[in-house]
Write a protein that holds these residues in place. Sequence first.
Motif, PDB file in Angstrom:
ATOM      1  N   LYS A 142      20.925 -10.496 -14.823  1.00  0.00           N
ATOM      2  CA  LYS A 142      21.334  -9.970 -16.426  1.00  0.00           C
ATOM      3  C   LYS A 142      21.071  -8.354 -16.324  1.00  0.00           C
ATOM      4  CE  LYS A 142      20.514 -13.931 -19.001  1.00  0.00           C
ATOM      5  NZ  LYS A 142      19.666 -14.562 -19.965  1.00  0.00           N
ATOM      6  N   ASN A 143      20.322  -7.792 -15.324  1.00  0.00           N
ATOM      7  CA  ASN A 143      20.033  -6.431 -15.028  1.00  0.00           C
ATOM      8  C   ASN A 143      19.153  -5.923 -16.301  1.00  0.00           C
ATOM      9  OD1 ASN A 143      20.143  -4.328 -13.530  1.00  0.00           O
ATOM     10  ND2 ASN A 143      22.235  -3.274 -14.448  1.00  0.00           N
ATOM     11  N   GLU A 144      18.168  -6.810 -16.453  1.00  0.00           N
ATOM     12  CA  GLU A 144      17.194  -6.759 -17.640  1.00  0.00           C
ATOM     13  C   GLU A 144      15.921  -6.360 -17.033  1.00  0.00           C
ATOM     14  OE1 GLU A 144      16.991 -10.207 -19.862  1.00  0.00           O
ATOM     15  OE2 GLU A 144      18.830 -10.055 -20.901  1.00  0.00           O
ATOM     16  N   TRP A 145      14.811  -5.640 -17.368  1.00  0.00           N
ATOM     17  CA  TRP A 145      13.762  -5.318 -17.172  1.00  0.00           C
ATOM     18  C   TRP A 145      12.609  -5.456 -18.332  1.00  0.00           C
ATOM     19  CZ3 TRP A 145      11.929  -5.822 -12.580  1.00  0.00           C
ATOM     20  CH2 TRP A 145      10.520  -5.424 -12.127  1.00  0.00           C
ATOM     21  N   ASP A 146      11.504  -5.945 -18.204  1.00  0.00           N
ATOM     22  CA  ASP A 146      10.479  -5.884 -19.021  1.00  0.00           C
ATOM     23  C   ASP A 146       9.849  -4.636 -18.873  1.00  0.00           C
ATOM     24  OD1 ASP A 146       8.347  -6.396 -20.630  1.00  0.00           O
ATOM     25  OD2 ASP A 146       8.191  -8.495 -20.109  1.00  0.00           O
ATOM     26  N   VAL A 147      10.148  -3.719 -19.648  1.00  0.00           N
ATOM     27  CA  VAL A 147       9.522  -2.302 -19.996  1.00  0.00           C
ATOM     28  C   VAL A 147       7.936  -2.545 -20.284  1.00  0.00           C
ATOM     29  CG1 VAL A 147       9.414  -0.234 -20.636  1.00  0.00           C
ATOM     30  CG2 VAL A 147      11.507  -1.094 -20.135  1.00  0.00           C
ATOM     31  N   GLU A 148       7.747  -3.185 -21.192  1.00  0.00           N
ATOM     32  CA  GLU A 148       6.205  -3.408 -21.609  1.00  0.00           C
ATOM     33  C   GLU A 148       5.381  -4.057 -20.626  1.00  0.00           C
ATOM     34  OE1 GLU A 148       4.051  -5.855 -25.112  1.00  0.00           O
ATOM     35  OE2 GLU A 148       6.032  -5.133 -25.494  1.00  0.00           O
ATOM     36  N   TRP A 149       5.973  -4.953 -19.686  1.00  0.00           N
ATOM     37  CA  TRP A 149       5.257  -5.667 -18.515  1.00  0.00           C
ATOM     38  C   TRP A 149       4.755  -4.499 -17.436  1.00  0.00           C
ATOM     39  CZ3 TRP A 149       5.794  -6.170 -13.523  1.00  0.00           C
ATOM     40  CH2 TRP A 149       4.979  -6.839 -12.756  1.00  0.00           C
TER      41      TRP A 149
ATOM     42  N   LYS B 272      15.821   6.815 -10.849  1.00  0.00           N
ATOM     43  CA  LYS B 272      15.893   7.960 -11.792  1.00  0.00           C
ATOM     44  C   LYS B 272      16.638   7.468 -12.846  1.00  0.00           C
ATOM     45  CE  LYS B 272      13.754  11.912  -9.148  1.00  0.00           C
ATOM     46  NZ  LYS B 272      14.054  13.175  -9.029  1.00  0.00           N
ATOM     47  N   GLU B 273      17.844   7.105 -12.663  1.00  0.00           N
ATOM     48  CA  GLU B 273      18.902   6.779 -13.533  1.00  0.00           C
ATOM     49  C   GLU B 273      18.464   5.579 -14.220  1.00  0.00           C
ATOM     50  OE1 GLU B 273      22.795   6.707 -11.619  1.00  0.00           O
ATOM     51  OE2 GLU B 273      22.809   8.949 -11.211  1.00  0.00           O
ATOM     52  N   LEU B 274      18.181   4.730 -13.660  1.00  0.00           N
ATOM     53  CA  LEU B 274      17.726   3.388 -14.236  1.00  0.00           C
ATOM     54  C   LEU B 274      16.258   3.491 -15.086  1.00  0.00           C
ATOM     55  CD1 LEU B 274      17.982   0.438 -14.594  1.00  0.00           C
ATOM     56  CD2 LEU B 274      16.821  -0.064 -12.520  1.00  0.00           C
ATOM     57  N   ALA B 275      15.447   4.421 -14.475  1.00  0.00           N
ATOM     58  CA  ALA B 275      14.341   4.680 -15.124  1.00  0.00           C
ATOM     59  C   ALA B 275      14.313   5.444 -16.560  1.00  0.00           C
ATOM     60  CB  ALA B 275      13.180   5.288 -14.374  1.00  0.00           C
ATOM     61  N   GLU B 276      15.375   6.253 -16.397  1.00  0.00           N
ATOM     62  CA  GLU B 276      15.650   7.080 -17.700  1.00  0.00           C
ATOM     63  C   GLU B 276      16.308   6.086 -18.712  1.00  0.00           C
ATOM     64  OE1 GLU B 276      18.805  10.658 -19.050  1.00  0.00           O
ATOM     65  OE2 GLU B 276      17.805  10.652 -16.898  1.00  0.00           O
ATOM     66  N   LYS B 277      17.273   5.343 -18.308  1.00  0.00           N
ATOM     67  CA  LYS B 277      17.628   4.074 -19.317  1.00  0.00           C
ATOM     68  C   LYS B 277      16.611   3.237 -19.872  1.00  0.00           C
ATOM     69  CE  LYS B 277      22.223   3.622 -17.190  1.00  0.00           C
ATOM     70  NZ  LYS B 277      23.089   2.772 -16.307  1.00  0.00           N
ATOM     71  N   LYS B 278      15.719   3.075 -18.960  1.00  0.00           N
ATOM     72  CA  LYS B 278      14.487   2.222 -19.578  1.00  0.00           C
ATOM     73  C   LYS B 278      13.589   2.866 -20.346  1.00  0.00           C
ATOM     74  CE  LYS B 278      16.100  -1.219 -17.528  1.00  0.00           C
ATOM     75  NZ  LYS B 278      16.810  -2.339 -18.394  1.00  0.00           N
TER      76      LYS B 278
END
Length: 78
Positions: free
Chosen positions: A14-21, A49-55
């Motif tokens: 789903k291309n999701e990432w648990d930023v809080e975790w 870097k692109e993914l991190a910026e989105k997150k």
Amino acid sequence: MAKVKNKDEKMYKKNEWDVEWSLKAAKRIQKRKTPTSIALSPDTVMELKELAEKKGIPYQVLMRSFILDGLRKAKKAS
């Protein structure tokens, strides 16, 4: 806050990432980090870097989170 559920392949599909975790994991190891280096292609670094910026997190935190998550899964699988 609800307990963090076990990550599985669905999360990645789903291309999701648990930023809080990820941020909590980074804080847990913050005091005990050992600097290291890894050679990655420029394209890979740009993608991170692109993914991190989105997150909304630094890309180093994202990389560390990927490594910690992979290590945790490998330990469970063995």
